[in-house]
Design a protein around this motif. Sequence first.
Motif, PDB file in Angstrom:
ATOM      1  N   SER A   1      -8.079   0.985 -22.523  1.00 15.50           N
ATOM      2  CA  SER A   1      -6.802   1.443 -22.824  1.00 15.50           C
ATOM      3  C   SER A   1      -5.961   0.469 -23.394  1.00 15.50           C
ATOM      4  CB  SER A   1      -6.256   2.603 -21.926  1.00 15.50           C
ATOM      5  OG  SER A   1      -4.988   2.791 -22.347  1.00 15.50           O
ATOM      6  N   GLY A   2      -5.252   0.856 -24.692  1.00 17.37           N
ATOM      7  CA  GLY A   2      -4.247  -0.216 -25.191  1.00 17.37           C
ATOM      8  C   GLY A   2      -3.027  -0.206 -24.144  1.00 17.37           C
ATOM      9  N   LEU A   3      -2.935   0.899 -23.261  1.00 12.52           N
ATOM     10  CA  LEU A   3      -1.766   1.173 -22.439  1.00 12.52           C
ATOM     11  C   LEU A   3      -1.950   0.138 -21.180  1.00 12.52           C
ATOM     12  CD1 LEU A   3      -0.972   4.927 -23.107  1.00 12.52           C
ATOM     13  CD2 LEU A   3       0.022   2.851 -24.183  1.00 12.52           C
ATOM     14  N   THR A   4      -3.330  -0.342 -21.127  1.00 15.10           N
ATOM     15  CA  THR A   4      -3.670  -0.876 -19.614  1.00 15.10           C
ATOM     16  C   THR A   4      -3.538  -0.100 -18.516  1.00 15.10           C
ATOM     17  OG1 THR A   4      -1.357  -1.913 -19.158  1.00 15.10           O
ATOM     18  CG2 THR A   4      -3.023  -3.204 -20.755  1.00 15.10           C
ATOM     19  N   THR A   5      -3.749   1.239 -18.718  1.00 10.92           N
ATOM     20  CA  THR A   5      -3.825   2.120 -17.666  1.00 10.92           C
ATOM     21  C   THR A   5      -5.076   2.167 -16.783  1.00 10.92           C
ATOM     22  OG1 THR A   5      -4.455   3.763 -19.168  1.00 10.92           O
ATOM     23  CG2 THR A   5      -1.997   3.477 -18.704  1.00 10.92           C
ATOM     24  N   ASN A   6      -6.296   1.657 -17.345  1.00 11.87           N
ATOM     25  CA  ASN A   6      -7.372   1.543 -16.700  1.00 11.87           C
ATOM     26  C   ASN A   6      -7.934   0.175 -16.447  1.00 11.87           C
ATOM     27  OD1 ASN A   6      -8.070   1.073 -19.417  1.00 11.87           O
ATOM     28  ND2 ASN A   6      -9.648   2.182 -19.719  1.00 11.87           N
ATOM     29  N   TRP A   7      -7.820  -0.790 -17.262  1.00 10.85           N
ATOM     30  CA  TRP A   7      -7.998  -2.061 -17.152  1.00 10.85           C
ATOM     31  C   TRP A   7      -6.598  -2.759 -17.374  1.00 10.85           C
ATOM     32  CZ3 TRP A   7     -12.688  -3.646 -14.836  1.00 10.85           C
ATOM     33  CH2 TRP A   7     -13.679  -2.685 -14.896  1.00 10.85           C
ATOM     34  N   TYR A   8      -6.305  -3.952 -16.719  1.00 10.10           N
ATOM     35  CA  TYR A   8      -5.575  -4.888 -17.222  1.00 10.10           C
ATOM     36  C   TYR A   8      -5.914  -6.473 -17.082  1.00 10.10           C
ATOM     37  CZ  TYR A   8      -4.678  -5.748 -12.296  1.00 10.10           C
ATOM     38  OH  TYR A   8      -4.844  -6.123 -10.984  1.00 10.10           O
ATOM     39  N   PRO A   9      -5.423  -7.302 -18.052  1.00  8.57           N
ATOM     40  CA  PRO A   9      -6.017  -8.762 -18.113  1.00  8.57           C
ATOM     41  C   PRO A   9      -5.480  -9.636 -17.030  1.00  8.57           C
ATOM     42  CG  PRO A   9      -3.991  -8.516 -19.796  1.00  8.57           C
ATOM     43  CD  PRO A   9      -4.535  -6.820 -19.068  1.00  8.57           C
ATOM     44  N   VAL A  10      -6.417 -10.726 -16.534  1.00 10.23           N
ATOM     45  CA  VAL A  10      -5.835 -11.401 -15.444  1.00 10.23           C
ATOM     46  C   VAL A  10      -5.992 -12.680 -16.108  1.00 10.23           C
ATOM     47  CG1 VAL A  10      -6.147 -12.420 -13.312  1.00 10.23           C
ATOM     48  CG2 VAL A  10      -6.377  -9.623 -13.858  1.00 10.23           C
TER      49      VAL A  10
ATOM     50  N   ALA B   1      -9.780  -3.805 -12.830  1.00  6.95           N
ATOM     51  CA  ALA B   1      -9.540  -2.388 -12.984  1.00  6.95           C
ATOM     52  C   ALA B   1      -8.180  -1.972 -12.228  1.00  6.95           C
ATOM     53  CB  ALA B   1     -10.698  -1.658 -12.340  1.00  6.95           C
ATOM     54  N   GLN B   2      -7.602  -0.941 -12.631  1.00  8.21           N
ATOM     55  CA  GLN B   2      -6.321  -0.207 -12.150  1.00  8.21           C
ATOM     56  C   GLN B   2      -6.867   0.535 -10.877  1.00  8.21           C
ATOM     57  OE1 GLN B   2      -3.331  -1.027 -12.563  1.00  8.21           O
ATOM     58  NE2 GLN B   2      -3.091  -1.582 -14.866  1.00  8.21           N
ATOM     59  N   LYS B   3      -5.914   0.407  -9.832  1.00  4.50           N
ATOM     60  CA  LYS B   3      -6.462   1.493  -8.833  1.00  4.50           C
ATOM     61  C   LYS B   3      -5.236   2.594  -8.690  1.00  4.50           C
ATOM     62  CE  LYS B   3      -8.708  -2.084  -6.171  1.00  4.50           C
ATOM     63  NZ  LYS B   3      -8.886  -2.675  -4.970  1.00  4.50           N
ATOM     64  N   TYR B   4      -5.622   3.763  -8.455  1.00  4.34           N
ATOM     65  CA  TYR B   4      -4.601   4.932  -8.094  1.00  4.34           C
ATOM     66  C   TYR B   4      -4.791   5.385  -6.943  1.00  4.34           C
ATOM     67  CZ  TYR B   4      -3.710   4.347 -13.273  1.00  4.34           C
ATOM     68  OH  TYR B   4      -3.341   4.009 -14.466  1.00  4.34           O
ATOM     69  N   ASN B   5      -3.806   6.338  -6.450  1.00  3.98           N
ATOM     70  CA  ASN B   5      -3.715   7.316  -5.411  1.00  3.98           C
ATOM     71  C   ASN B   5      -3.673   6.395  -4.255  1.00  3.98           C
ATOM     72  OD1 ASN B   5      -3.483   9.595  -3.871  1.00  3.98           O
ATOM     73  ND2 ASN B   5      -5.706  10.105  -4.095  1.00  3.98           N
ATOM     74  N   LEU B   6      -2.828   5.596  -4.069  1.00  3.61           N
ATOM     75  CA  LEU B   6      -2.839   4.369  -3.026  1.00  3.61           C
ATOM     76  C   LEU B   6      -4.141   3.558  -2.849  1.00  3.61           C
ATOM     77  CD1 LEU B   6      -1.214   6.810  -0.193  1.00  3.61           C
ATOM     78  CD2 LEU B   6       0.186   5.363  -1.496  1.00  3.61           C
ATOM     79  N   SER B   7      -4.487   3.245  -4.003  1.00  6.46           N
ATOM     80  CA  SER B   7      -5.565   2.264  -4.247  1.00  6.46           C
ATOM     81  C   SER B   7      -6.883   2.564  -3.729  1.00  6.46           C
ATOM     82  CB  SER B   7      -5.533   0.796  -3.523  1.00  6.46           C
ATOM     83  OG  SER B   7      -4.445   0.432  -3.753  1.00  6.46           O
TER      84      SER B   7
END
Length: 408
Positions: free
Chosen positions: A210-219, A233-239
């Motif tokens: 996603s261009g919003l970096t909601t599922n993956w973000y660069p490192v 990968a992004q994590k949700y719901n307290l990881s």
Amino acid sequence: MTLNMFENVHKPNPSDEELNAQRNWTRAYIVVLIVIMASVIYITMLSYQTVTTIVDKPTLDEYANLPKSADCLCTNLSIPYRTFINFNPQFHEVCKSHFIELNGKWMSLLYDSYKYQRFNKRNLRTFQRMALFHFQAIQAMCRMVILAVKNELTLFLNSTLTTVEILESDLFEKKINATINNFCLNTMRSNFLYSLQLIRNMYSGNGLISGLTTNWYPVVAFKATIGTIYMKAQKYNLSSCNCATMPACVESMSLELNSGSNWTVPGMMIGCLPLESMLESTLECIYDQDCLNTITETLLNEPIRPLSSARTRFKPINTTKLITIASELFIEDWGIEFAYEKYFTSCQPKTCSYTSSERFRIKDSMGTIFTIYGGICILLQFIIPIGFKLVHKCFSRRTRQITAMDTS
């Protein structure tokens, strides 16, 4: 005693023997005629007669008065559904509301909030940053559903109902209801849900970012002229949920208040992708004036009026997710109308025929009786004299034989 129906006009003065014979013939004629005609009348009255009735070009009122066994052949065997069925689907109020208007007050408010917050990494998962895309996803879903329903209805209404004989009104209603239910609940829903699931499988199976970096973000491990950028990968719901293994990860969306604290927006979720989080959300906030007031006061804008809960069938509002509404094609009411009169007119029955069994129909019975009477009268006029002569001849021969035996 003197009635003579066998009088010979060519012999006006017959002998006494001939006159007695003719009178005996007459009496036998009358007795036999009465017996035969009484039997014929009795049998005719008790027997059932099959009568075929044909009605040319019957009107609807005439057809309604015909027996159910009537056979009415349609002139037009294939009748397009559009000639007698009409759809006027009413979509969910959100699909025509100010909440998804492209240049409306609500979308402008969300766009201004996003534009102000988009470079603030700290507010990545807040309402201010993600609500715009949440409602854009609703807008896209509504547009997709409306287009799909329009196309499917066009195909269905151009298809035909094939009937050799005209259907009775109650059978017609049952058949059309079954056809419409199968089309609405099975064909159309299946086609739309298949397309929706295909889209979801496509971006999850291909690992689209996603261009919003909601599922993956660069490192970036270190700065270099030529280097490798790693995606995490992004994590949700307290990881507890990872977008690498579960593209449908979601958690509650929060609004950052002016005081700096976070307030959970009722029903709104944020996750790996806006479409997935939208499908897992409810619409309870945009039905609640207090919820909308909290948002607009935080974003420094005038109040927004909520939707009316009385205009939706998807209840309870606080637990009905958008995936449920989407599976029902966002349709509140199909607005289905069909007219039997139009179907009857399109069928154009040329003739209707039916058979009935009736006992002692006066017209037919009298015709049968008089026909038989005429034939019996003519037949008896020949048979009675011949029969008497044969009997007389037999008795005379028998008498001569007996006399001869006595003499010998």
